[in-house]
Design a protein around this motif. Structure first.
Motif, PDB file in Angstrom:
ATOM      1  N   LEU A   1      11.932   7.848  -6.624  1.00 35.49           N
ATOM      2  CA  LEU A   1      13.368   7.744  -6.882  1.00 35.49           C
ATOM      3  C   LEU A   1      13.825   8.732  -7.942  1.00 35.49           C
ATOM      4  CD1 LEU A   1      15.785   6.271  -8.738  1.00 35.49           C
ATOM      5  CD2 LEU A   1      16.020   6.398  -6.261  1.00 35.49           C
ATOM      6  N   ARG A   2      13.045   8.861  -9.023  1.00 32.82           N
ATOM      7  CA  ARG A   2      13.447   9.795 -10.083  1.00 32.82           C
ATOM      8  C   ARG A   2      13.450  11.238  -9.577  1.00 32.82           C
ATOM      9  NH1 ARG A   2      13.650   6.858 -14.906  1.00 32.82           N
ATOM     10  NH2 ARG A   2      12.252   5.039 -15.007  1.00 32.82           N
TER      11      ARG A   2
ATOM     12  N   ARG B   1       9.670  -3.934  -6.324  1.00 32.42           N
ATOM     13  CA  ARG B   1       9.018  -4.891  -7.212  1.00 32.42           C
ATOM     14  C   ARG B   1       8.324  -4.157  -8.345  1.00 32.42           C
ATOM     15  NH1 ARG B   1      10.929  -9.975  -6.046  1.00 32.42           N
ATOM     16  NH2 ARG B   1      11.021 -10.265  -3.778  1.00 32.42           N
ATOM     17  N   PRO B   2       8.148  -4.794  -9.503  1.00 32.15           N
ATOM     18  CA  PRO B   2       7.467  -4.133 -10.629  1.00 32.15           C
ATOM     19  C   PRO B   2       5.964  -3.995 -10.381  1.00 32.15           C
ATOM     20  CG  PRO B   2       8.052  -6.387 -11.208  1.00 32.15           C
ATOM     21  CD  PRO B   2       8.672  -6.122  -9.868  1.00 32.15           C
TER      22      PRO B   2
ATOM     23  N   ARG C   1       4.116   0.299  -5.650  1.00 33.49           N
ATOM     24  CA  ARG C   1       5.310  -0.034  -6.433  1.00 33.49           C
ATOM     25  C   ARG C   1       5.609   1.033  -7.482  1.00 33.49           C
ATOM     26  NH1 ARG C   1       4.629  -6.558  -7.596  1.00 33.49           N
ATOM     27  NH2 ARG C   1       4.549  -7.218  -5.405  1.00 33.49           N
ATOM     28  N   GLN C   2       4.575   1.540  -8.149  1.00 34.19           N
ATOM     29  CA  GLN C   2       4.793   2.605  -9.122  1.00 34.19           C
ATOM     30  C   GLN C   2       5.224   3.889  -8.434  1.00 34.19           C
ATOM     31  OE1 GLN C   2       4.548   1.828 -12.469  1.00 34.19           O
ATOM     32  NE2 GLN C   2       5.643   3.769 -12.719  1.00 34.19           N
ATOM     33  N   GLY C   3       4.778   4.052  -7.197  1.00 34.78           N
ATOM     34  CA  GLY C   3       5.202   5.223  -6.438  1.00 34.78           C
ATOM     35  C   GLY C   3       6.699   5.281  -6.232  1.00 34.78           C
ATOM     36  N   VAL C   4       7.340   4.118  -6.146  1.00 33.63           N
ATOM     37  CA  VAL C   4       8.802   4.087  -5.994  1.00 33.63           C
ATOM     38  C   VAL C   4       9.470   4.733  -7.199  1.00 33.63           C
ATOM     39  CG1 VAL C   4      10.819   2.584  -5.754  1.00 33.63           C
ATOM     40  CG2 VAL C   4       8.697   2.024  -4.550  1.00 33.63           C
TER      41      VAL C   4
ATOM     42  N   HIS D   1       0.864  -1.184   0.000  1.00 30.45           N
ATOM     43  CA  HIS D   1       0.000   0.000   0.000  1.00 30.45           C
ATOM     44  C   HIS D   1       0.901   1.234   0.000  1.00 30.45           C
ATOM     45  CE1 HIS D   1      -2.899   3.029   1.385  1.00 30.45           C
ATOM     46  NE2 HIS D   1      -3.855   2.172   1.027  1.00 30.45           N
ATOM     47  N   PRO D   2       0.476   2.341  -0.642  1.00 32.33           N
ATOM     48  CA  PRO D   2       1.319   3.549  -0.628  1.00 32.33           C
ATOM     49  C   PRO D   2       1.710   4.008   0.774  1.00 32.33           C
ATOM     50  CG  PRO D   2      -0.406   3.789  -2.261  1.00 32.33           C
ATOM     51  CD  PRO D   2      -0.693   2.509  -1.530  1.00 32.33           C
TER      52      PRO D   2
END
Length: 446
Positions: free
Chosen positions: A138-139, A117-118, A131-134, A88-89
Motif C-alpha cells: 500500500l505504501r 489484519r495486523p 499481512r505485513q506485505g500489505v 499466505h503471501p
C-alpha cells in the motif's frame, strides 16, 4: 500562504511547460466541501471473502455506485481491497492484480483503500508475512498514484469486522475529501466501539470541545472545522493573543479562555470553564505549541525548556486533571497535535522533535486509561503545512520541503483540522492510541 507553483502548473500554459521540462506537477486536491458526494464515480470492492461481500452490501446503503468487478474504461471514484483473510503471501496475487487492472481508470482525486489484519496478531509465519506485505504494497502504491489520488489502509484488529461501525467510520474518512492530504497511512481499528453520525454533515453535534492555541493558524482552523461539524467550543490561548482569540471566538460563536496552559491549575480551569458555560466537556484538542529552533551545539535552557513545557509537559498535566474529573467520563476524546519531526527528526529541532515524540509516547500510554471509560486519545502528525510559520522559511528550502511528499505540495491547515475532527467524532470510537500522519506521504522518514 498560497502555493503559486501548484496554481501555475494547473493552468493551461503552465501545465504544458512543466510537462515539457519534466517538472513536478502537483494536482489540485479533492478537499471536502459540505454537501458534496462522498465519492465521485463508481467504487469497486475487490476480494473474495465474506467480509468483502458484507462490506459491498453495506456500502450500497450509503447510496454509492458499488461494483464487485471493474468495467473496462469506466472511470472509478475508488478501489477498495478487502484483504481480511490473508493466510499466505500468495493470497495477495488475485486482489492486487485485479486492482492493477483498474488503476488507469481511477479518477483524479480517487482513493485506493485496503482493509487488512495486523501482522502482530497472526498465528503463523505465513499469515504474518502476508499481512505485513500489505503494508509495503500500500505504501508503495500510494507513491505511484497521480492526479491527487491517495492510498490508505484500515487495519482490523482481531475480533473487528470490515463492517463494524469504527471500520466504516475510518473507511468513510479515507474515501472523503476530508483525507485529502493523508496518504500512505494506516489506521488500526481495535474495537467495535463507535457509531456513524445520524447527520454526516454535523458529526459533532451536541459535543463540547476545547481547543488550545486557537487564536491563529492551525488552531483557528481547527476551531472553524469543529464548529462547522456542530461542536460547541471553548477556545484557549495566552493573554497576549487575547484580541486574536476573541476574534476567532466571535467567528465561531465560542467562549474564549485566556490562559497560560503551563500553569499548574490550567487543566482544572479548562474543565471548570467548560462545565460552567456549557454543562459538559467531551473533546479536548491539544494544539498549542511553540518552536525555538537551534542546532543542539547552540541550544540553551531558554530555548529548550519552553518547548518541552508547552508542547508536552502542559499536555501531561492537563490530561491528569481530565482523567481525574467526573466531568470527562462520557466517551471522552483527546486529540493531540504531534509532528513528523517527532518521527523522522529535523535539523535544528532537537527540542521540538523531542517534545513531539513525547506527545506520541504520551498518547500510546494514555490510551488504555481512556479506554476504561469508553474514550480515546490519538495524535495527528502534520508534515509541511502552509502556515505563517512555514511562509518565513527561505524560498529554496520551502520549495524543496513542499515537494518532498507523494502529492508534491504542502498541506493546508484545513487538512490537519479535518483529521482532528474525524478522530474527535463518535465514528472514531474504535481508534485509540494511534498517530495519523497528515503529510501527503512525506518521503523523508516515511
Amino acid at each position: 500562504m498560497a502555493d503559486t507553483y501548484t496554481q501555475l502548473v494547473n493552468s493551461g500554459m503552465g501545465r504544458s511547460l512543466a510537462k515539457k521540462l519534466g517538472l513536478p506537477q502537483p494536482a489540485v486536491l479533492r478537499r471536502y466541501q459540505p454537501g458534496q458526494p462522498l465519492v465521485t464515480g463508481p467504487v469497486v470492492v475487490l476480494g473474495n471473502t465474506p467480509g468483502a461481500d458484507k462490506l459491498a452490501a453495506e456500502l450500497l446503503s450509503w447510496d454509492l455506485d458499488i461494483r464487485r468487478h471493474a468495467v473496462p474504461a469506466e472511470k472509478l471514484g475508488a478501489i477498495i481491497l478487502v484483504l481480511d483473510e490473508l493466510e499466505h503471501p500468495a493470497d495477495l496475487e488475485k486482489p492486487v492484480l485485479a486492482a492493477a487492472g483498474s488503476l488507469r481508470d481511477l479518477r483524479a482525486g480517487g482513493r485506493v483503500i485496503t482493509l487488512s489484519r495486523p501482522a502482530s496478531e497472526a498465528s503463523a509465519p505465513e499469515a504474518a508475512a502476508a499481512r505485513q506485505g500489505v503494508d509495503g504494497f500500500l505504501r508503495s502504491l500510494a507513491k505511484e498514484l497521480r492526479a491527487g489520488a491517495t492510498g490508505n489502509g484500515v487495519v482490523l484488529a482481531d475480533g473487528t469486522t470490515a463492517t463494524s461501525s469504527s471500520a466504516l467510520g475510518a473507511l468513510r474518512f479515507f474515501l472523503s475529501g476530508r483525507s485529502a492530504f493523508v496518504d500512505g497511512q494506516f489506521l488500526t481499528v481495535s474495537s467495535e466501539d463507535g457509531s456513524l453520525p445520524a447527520d454526516p454533515e454535523r458529526p459533532l453535534a451536541g459535543k463540547v470541545a476545547v481547543v488550545t492555541g486557537a487564536a491563529r493558524g492551525i488552531g483557528a482552523q481547527i476551531a472553524r472545522t469543529l464548529h462547522r461539524d456542530g461542536a460547541t467550543l471553548v477556545l484557549v490561548d495566552i493573554p497576549a493573543a487575547g484580541d486574536q482569540l476573541a476574534a476567532v471566538a466571535n467567528e465561531v460563536r465560542a467562549t474564549a479562555l485566556q490562559l497560560d496552559i503551563t500553569g499548574a491549575d490550567a487543566g482544572q480551569r479548562i474543565i471548570d470553564h467548560a462545565v460552567q458555560r456549557h454543562g459538559r466537556l467531551d473533546i479536548v484538542v491539544h494544539n498549542a505549541g511553540v518552536t525555538r529552533d537551534k542546532l543542539l551545539v547552540n541550544m540553551d535552557q531558554a530555548r529548550w525548556n519552553p518547548v518541552i513545557n508547552i508542547n508536552i509537559a502542559a499536555q501531561l498535566r492537563i490530561n491528569e486533571a481530565l482523567l481525574a474529573s467526573e466531568h470527562f467520563r462520557q466517551s471522552p476524546r483527546i486529540v493531540s497535535v504531534a509532528s513528523t519531526s517527532g518521527i523522522a527528526g529535523n535539523r535544528g529541532q532537537t527540542n521540538y522533535a523531542a517534545s513531539k515524540g513525547g506527545v506520541m509516547g504520551m498518547v500510546r500510554a494514555t490510551a488504555p486509561l481512556l479506554a476504561a471509560r469508553g474514550g480515546t486519545i490519538n495524535a495527528v502528525a502534520p508534515g509541511f503545512i502552509e502556515t505563517e510559520m512555514t511562509a518565513r522559511i527561505p524560498f529554496a528550502v520551502r520549495e524543496v520541503a513542499r515537494r518532498l511528499n507523494s502529492l508534491q505540495q504542502g498541506g493546508l491547515p484545513s487538512d490537519v483540522a479535518e483529521t482532528i475532527a474525524f478522530l474527535a467524532s463518535d465514528a472514531a470510537g474504535g481508534i485509540n492510541g494511534e498517530v495519523l500522519r497528515v503529510c501527503g506521504q512525506n518521503l523523508v522518514g516515511a
